[in-house]
Enzyme design. Structure first.
Site, mmCIF file in Angstrom:
data_model
loop_
_atom_site.group_PDB
_atom_site.id
_atom_site.type_symbol
_atom_site.label_atom_id
_atom_site.label_comp_id
_atom_site.label_asym_id
_atom_site.label_seq_id
_atom_site.Cartn_x
_atom_site.Cartn_y
_atom_site.Cartn_z
ATOM 1 N N ARG A 181 6.251 -0.824 -4.129
ATOM 2 C CA ARG A 181 5.850 -1.399 -2.849
ATOM 3 C C ARG A 181 4.922 -2.595 -3.023
ATOM 4 O O ARG A 181 4.712 -3.345 -2.079
ATOM 5 C CB ARG A 181 5.134 -0.336 -1.993
ATOM 6 C CG ARG A 181 6.023 0.815 -1.620
ATOM 7 C CD ARG A 181 5.213 1.946 -1.042
ATOM 8 N NE ARG A 181 4.732 1.655 0.285
ATOM 9 C CZ ARG A 181 5.337 2.020 1.403
ATOM 10 N NH1 ARG A 181 6.463 2.674 1.342
ATOM 11 N NH2 ARG A 181 4.830 1.745 2.575
ATOM 12 N N LYS A 208 15.127 -15.903 -4.297
ATOM 13 C CA LYS A 208 15.138 -14.979 -5.432
ATOM 14 C C LYS A 208 14.423 -15.597 -6.616
ATOM 15 O O LYS A 208 13.627 -14.963 -7.276
ATOM 16 C CB LYS A 208 16.569 -14.634 -5.878
ATOM 17 C CG LYS A 208 17.350 -13.664 -5.052
ATOM 18 C CD LYS A 208 16.890 -12.231 -5.079
ATOM 19 C CE LYS A 208 15.853 -11.980 -4.044
ATOM 20 N NZ LYS A 208 16.262 -11.593 -2.733
ATOM 21 N N LYS A 246 7.047 -4.501 -1.303
ATOM 22 C CA LYS A 246 8.420 -4.161 -0.935
ATOM 23 C C LYS A 246 8.546 -3.943 0.555
ATOM 24 O O LYS A 246 9.534 -4.285 1.173
ATOM 25 C CB LYS A 246 8.844 -2.893 -1.697
ATOM 26 C CG LYS A 246 10.271 -2.460 -1.438
ATOM 27 C CD LYS A 246 11.248 -3.465 -2.014
ATOM 28 C CE LYS A 246 12.688 -3.152 -1.708
ATOM 29 N NZ LYS A 246 13.539 -4.351 -1.889
ATOM 30 N N GLU A 248 10.499 -15.993 -5.998
ATOM 31 C CA GLU A 248 9.682 -14.791 -5.853
ATOM 32 C C GLU A 248 9.508 -14.019 -7.155
ATOM 33 O O GLU A 248 8.498 -13.364 -7.345
ATOM 34 C CB GLU A 248 10.193 -13.872 -4.740
ATOM 35 C CG GLU A 248 11.497 -13.193 -5.017
ATOM 36 C CD GLU A 248 11.961 -12.328 -3.857
ATOM 37 O OE1 GLU A 248 11.122 -11.799 -3.127
ATOM 38 O OE2 GLU A 248 13.180 -12.177 -3.689
ATOM 39 N N GLU A 256 18.932 -17.977 -0.107
ATOM 40 C CA GLU A 256 18.676 -16.693 -0.759
ATOM 41 C C GLU A 256 18.497 -16.886 -2.277
ATOM 42 O O GLU A 256 17.620 -16.275 -2.886
ATOM 43 C CB GLU A 256 19.818 -15.713 -0.438
ATOM 44 C CG GLU A 256 19.761 -14.364 -1.108
ATOM 45 C CD GLU A 256 18.496 -13.554 -0.800
ATOM 46 O OE1 GLU A 256 17.719 -13.935 0.078
ATOM 47 O OE2 GLU A 256 18.295 -12.540 -1.495
ATOM 48 N N TRP A 261 -2.839 -2.800 -1.617
ATOM 49 C CA TRP A 261 -2.450 -4.211 -1.628
ATOM 50 C C TRP A 261 -3.506 -4.922 -0.804
ATOM 51 O O TRP A 261 -3.604 -4.719 0.404
ATOM 52 C CB TRP A 261 -1.055 -4.346 -1.003
ATOM 53 C CG TRP A 261 -0.459 -5.709 -1.091
ATOM 54 C CD1 TRP A 261 0.188 -6.253 -2.160
ATOM 55 C CD2 TRP A 261 -0.388 -6.699 -0.049
ATOM 56 N NE1 TRP A 261 0.622 -7.515 -1.852
ATOM 57 C CE2 TRP A 261 0.285 -7.818 -0.570
ATOM 58 C CE3 TRP A 261 -0.851 -6.749 1.262
ATOM 59 C CZ2 TRP A 261 0.522 -8.964 0.167
ATOM 60 C CZ3 TRP A 261 -0.626 -7.898 2.011
ATOM 61 C CH2 TRP A 261 0.064 -8.981 1.456
ATOM 62 N N HIS A 277 18.406 -36.569 3.151
ATOM 63 C CA HIS A 277 17.336 -36.826 4.124
ATOM 64 C C HIS A 277 15.963 -36.455 3.572
ATOM 65 O O HIS A 277 15.024 -36.267 4.344
ATOM 66 C CB HIS A 277 17.628 -36.071 5.430
ATOM 67 C CG HIS A 277 18.947 -36.454 6.021
ATOM 68 N ND1 HIS A 277 19.126 -37.632 6.700
ATOM 69 C CD2 HIS A 277 20.149 -35.845 5.976
ATOM 70 C CE1 HIS A 277 20.401 -37.719 7.080
ATOM 71 N NE2 HIS A 277 21.039 -36.636 6.645
ATOM 72 N N ASN A 285 -3.479 2.808 4.880
ATOM 73 C CA ASN A 285 -2.568 1.652 4.864
ATOM 74 C C ASN A 285 -2.698 0.956 6.206
ATOM 75 O O ASN A 285 -2.779 1.626 7.239
ATOM 76 C CB ASN A 285 -1.106 2.103 4.723
ATOM 77 C CG ASN A 285 -0.789 2.580 3.332
ATOM 78 O OD1 ASN A 285 -1.643 2.581 2.461
ATOM 79 N ND2 ASN A 285 0.464 2.995 3.126
ATOM 80 N N GLY A 286 -2.645 -0.356 6.208
ATOM 81 C CA GLY A 286 -2.684 -1.073 7.484
ATOM 82 C C GLY A 286 -3.969 -1.870 7.630
ATOM 83 O O GLY A 286 -4.692 -2.096 6.655
ATOM 84 N N CYS A 342 0.830 -1.204 0.000
ATOM 85 C CA CYS A 342 0.000 0.000 0.000
ATOM 86 C C CYS A 342 0.869 1.259 0.000
ATOM 87 O O CYS A 342 1.854 1.329 0.728
ATOM 88 C CB CYS A 342 -0.938 0.078 1.193
ATOM 89 S SG CYS A 342 -2.175 -1.207 1.260
HETATM 90 C C1 F6R Z 1 12.954 -10.808 -0.745
HETATM 91 C C2 F6R Z 1 12.629 -9.651 0.060
HETATM 92 C C3 F6R Z 1 11.913 -9.867 1.348
HETATM 93 C C4 F6R Z 1 12.438 -8.879 2.400
HETATM 94 C C5 F6R Z 1 11.592 -8.986 3.677
HETATM 95 C C6 F6R Z 1 12.129 -8.109 4.779
HETATM 96 O O1 F6R Z 1 13.660 -10.453 -1.887
HETATM 97 O O2 F6R Z 1 12.917 -8.553 -0.302
HETATM 98 O O3 F6R Z 1 12.026 -11.175 1.773
HETATM 99 O O4 F6R Z 1 13.775 -9.169 2.666
HETATM 100 O O5 F6R Z 1 10.267 -8.627 3.382
HETATM 101 O O6 F6R Z 1 12.145 -6.775 4.405
HETATM 102 P P1 F6R Z 1 13.010 -5.686 5.169
HETATM 103 O O7 F6R Z 1 14.435 -6.032 4.957
HETATM 104 O O8 F6R Z 1 12.624 -4.393 4.527
HETATM 105 O O9 F6R Z 1 12.625 -5.771 6.610
#
Ligand code: F6R
Length: 611
Positions: A27, A488, A606, A491, A484, A73, A507, A99-100, A2
């Site tokens: 975002r 990546k 984001k 997502e 990680e 969102w 396992h 937002n929220g 949002c």
């Molecule tokens: C993945 C990604 C998310 C953030 C997570 C935490 O690529 O970006 O997994 O790492 O939402 O976000 P922050 O670091 O902003 O607390």
């Protein structure tokens, strides 16, 4: 997650709000809308992207110099035109964006239904709108005072902007648990969930704290606690400028951010890593270093990619400083009533500095009376302000939803913290410290070399784009890198991917391996290398197709792996900073080749400001 933009001043609000909403697209959202005061309140809103809202405004333009815009969102109700914000009440005389989540909206709605109110949408926000209307009708208070009165009865998280035709020369804004700031201009003011929508107009900002509201006019603003008391606020100056939040010739923010990692890491070390002197200086920790170096335990809390950085941090702090470290998902931390005692330090990691669960971990730590530290990128964000001390990443704004440069900058900062503590605690020799500082200082240049593998990685991506599943394996410090890499890929390309410690494959996950399953090994020549090679053999024996990341010049894997990507040799401890980069590029290219929206993957936000 949002986005909010608001404007009051001499300019036409329509274009300004739409361009502000475009800046907030990163975002994550699924509908967008604006409300502009023009003799009456004109609302335009649309499911889908900001482009669709812009087209709607082109067909039905609105004049006016006061307004607000929102990207939603979906939380309560599907992403539809009706559920999109703004929501109106008092027969369209006022509008609100939010937002929220309003947690007690069901009981408020029940009371309003009994009084005869009807609702068009399924949202908690429309309930809030009618609740404010009801308060105003019952009390006869002014609009801002009715908002205040209503909010005192609301539970949950909100950042809101409201505009009433009672007085269309003011915006009423309030914050509790969802970020909101004011942009201060000459004869004009802005509101944003972050500064990106208005940074081209002003870099002077006022951060609202939880429990504060403001009445914003063209020529000024009054901030008060929602409970009533006036608050005087400091005006801060932002460091980021517009150029930094634009794509700079790259097709996507994600690619730009992958490519700018060398500079981001140089900035994360600037003035801190003094390789020539053999010292580290972290100004943000200066006042708490004593407490930190004598900690009995460090508890790292974070989410997603930042949690992966935390796992690397655990290895680094334990290896160098010999302080026990635990890494927790911030979203789980408070729900299991964690034991925090004197001598514990909670260290949170967050790119945005606004992640609701991570913020809750900070508050939990402070409630328990333990030191709360932050490793944060967004300057002035809520976590940065609420932690006792911390270190900024200085990686510059990260706009692509998939975190890339923030991860490497987080690991770089954690490495500095680990080495600083090791030096203070005498758990590292001067010579080893110097060698590691040299190695750290050389990382940006080495990343430049890794980025040159981009063409090779595109060729691998061409094969991998058809996969339905992928496995990422690594050991030791490269296990979080495997996690990680898998995150990546899933997502942004929507290919199902799992990260595992390589030895755990036997396992369970080994059952998945066949010739259609790409298996990515992070296999640098460190202490676990020989064992990882055995794991590669096990995959090859089952016809799995292996992509290996290893050190430059290692020919061992040429016969075994279908593709070998080489990264320069660094100190074992810093390998994640190099090995993660090809994995970022790989997922980027696979996603582009699959036609995915790389910068705004479906369903993702984001900045995750709901719990
Ligand atoms: C993945 C990604 C998310 C953030 C997570 C935490 O690529 O970006 O997994 O790492 O939402 O976000 P922050 O670091 O902003 O607390």
């Amino acid at each position: 997650m949002c986005g909010i933009v608001g404007y009051i001043g001499p300019r036409q609000a329509g274009d300004l709000l739409v361009s502000g909403l475009r800046r907030l697209e990163y975002r994550g959202y699924d509908s967008a809308g604006v409300a502009i005061a023009n003799g009456e309140l004109e609302v335009r809103k649309k499911e889908g992207k900001v482009d669709e809202l812009a087209a709607l405004l082109e067909n039905r333009p609105v004049e006016g110099t006061v307004g607000m815009g929102h990207t939603r969102w979906a939380t309560h109700g599907a992403p539809t035109d009706t559920n999109a914000h703004p929501h109106t009440a008092t027969h369209g005389r006022f509008a609100i964006i939010h937002n929220g989540i309003i947690e007690n909206y069901v009981s408020i709605k029940r009371r309003l239904l009994e009084k005869g109110y009807t609702f068009d949408s399924e949202t908690d926000t429309e309930v809030l709108a009618h609740f404010i209307e009801d308060v105003q009708e019952e009390t006869g208070l002014s609009f801002p005072e009715s908002v205040r009165q209503a909010l005192t009865q609301v539970e949950g998280a909100y950042g809101i902007v409201a505009l009433s035709m009672d007085n269309p020369d003011e915006l009423v804004v309030a914050r509790n648990g969802s970020p909101l700031l004011l942009g201060v201009g000459e004869g004009e003011h802005f509101v944003g969930s972050d500064a990106s929508p208005f940074i081209e107009f002003t870099r002077h900002v006022v951060y609202l704290n939880d429990g504060e509201m403001a009445v914003v006019r063209r020529d000024g603003y009054d901030v008060s606690e929602i409970n009533g008391a006036p608050v005087s606020k400091e005006v801060h100056e932002l460091e980021w400028d517009l150029e930094e939040i634009e794509k700079g010739g790259f097709e996507h923010f994600m690619l730009k951010e992958i490519m700018e990692q060398p500079e981001a890491l140089e900035n994360a070390m600037r003035g801190r890593v003094r390789a020539d002197e053999g010292t580290i200086k972290l100004g943000g920790l200066e006042y708490v270093t004593k407490e930190l170096e004598s900690a009995d335990r460090i508890v790292i809390c974070a989410c997603g990619t930042s949690w992966h950085a935390g796992l690397v941090g655990e290895y680094l702090i334990e290896r160098f400083a010999r302080i026990p470290v635990e890494v927790e998902y911030a979203s789980e931390f408070r729900y299991r009533d964690p034991v925090l005692t004197e001598g514990d330090v909670v260290l949170v990691i967050s790119q945005s500095g606004e992640t609701a669960d991570t913020l809750a971990a900070v508050r939990q730590a402070k409630q328990a009376g333990v030191l709360a530290l932050g490793v944060v990128n967004a300057v002035g964000s809520t976590i940065a302000r609420e932690t006792d001390a911390g270190v900024y990443l200085h990686a510059g704004p990260e706009i692509g939803v998939a975190s890339t440069k923030a991860f490497t900058a987080q690991v770089t900062v954690l490495a500095q913290i680990a080495l600083l503590l090791a030096q203070k605690r005498g758990t590292i020799s001067d010579e080893s410290l110097r060698q590691h500082l040299d190695a750290l200082a050389a990382i940006p240049e080495q990343i430049r070399t890794v980025l040159e593998t981009d063409e090779q990685i595109q060729a691998i991506a061409r094969e991998m784009r058809l996969a339905q599943n992928a496995l990422y394996l690594g050991r030791g410090l490269n296990f979080p890198v495997a996690l990680e890499g898998a995150l990546k890929l899933k997502e942004i390309s929507y290919i199902h991917a799992e990260g595992y410690p390589a030895a755990e494959m036997k396992h369970g996950p080994i059952a998945l391996i066949d010739r259609f399953m790409p298996v990515v090994f992070v296999a640098t020549r460190d202490a676990t290398y020989e064992k990882v090679v055995s794991n590669i053999e096990e995959v090859v024996a089952r016809q799995g197709s292996v992509i290996a990341i290893t050190d430059a010049g290692n020919r061992d894997l040429d016969e075994l792996a279908e593709h070998v990507i080489e990264v320069p040799k660094t100190a074992d401890a810093f390998e994640p900073l190099l090995t993660v980069v090809p994995l970022q590029l790989l997922s980027y290219h696979v996603a582009v080749m699959r036609g995915c929206n790389v910068d705004q993957p479906r369903n993702l936000a984001k900045s995750v400001t709901v719990e």
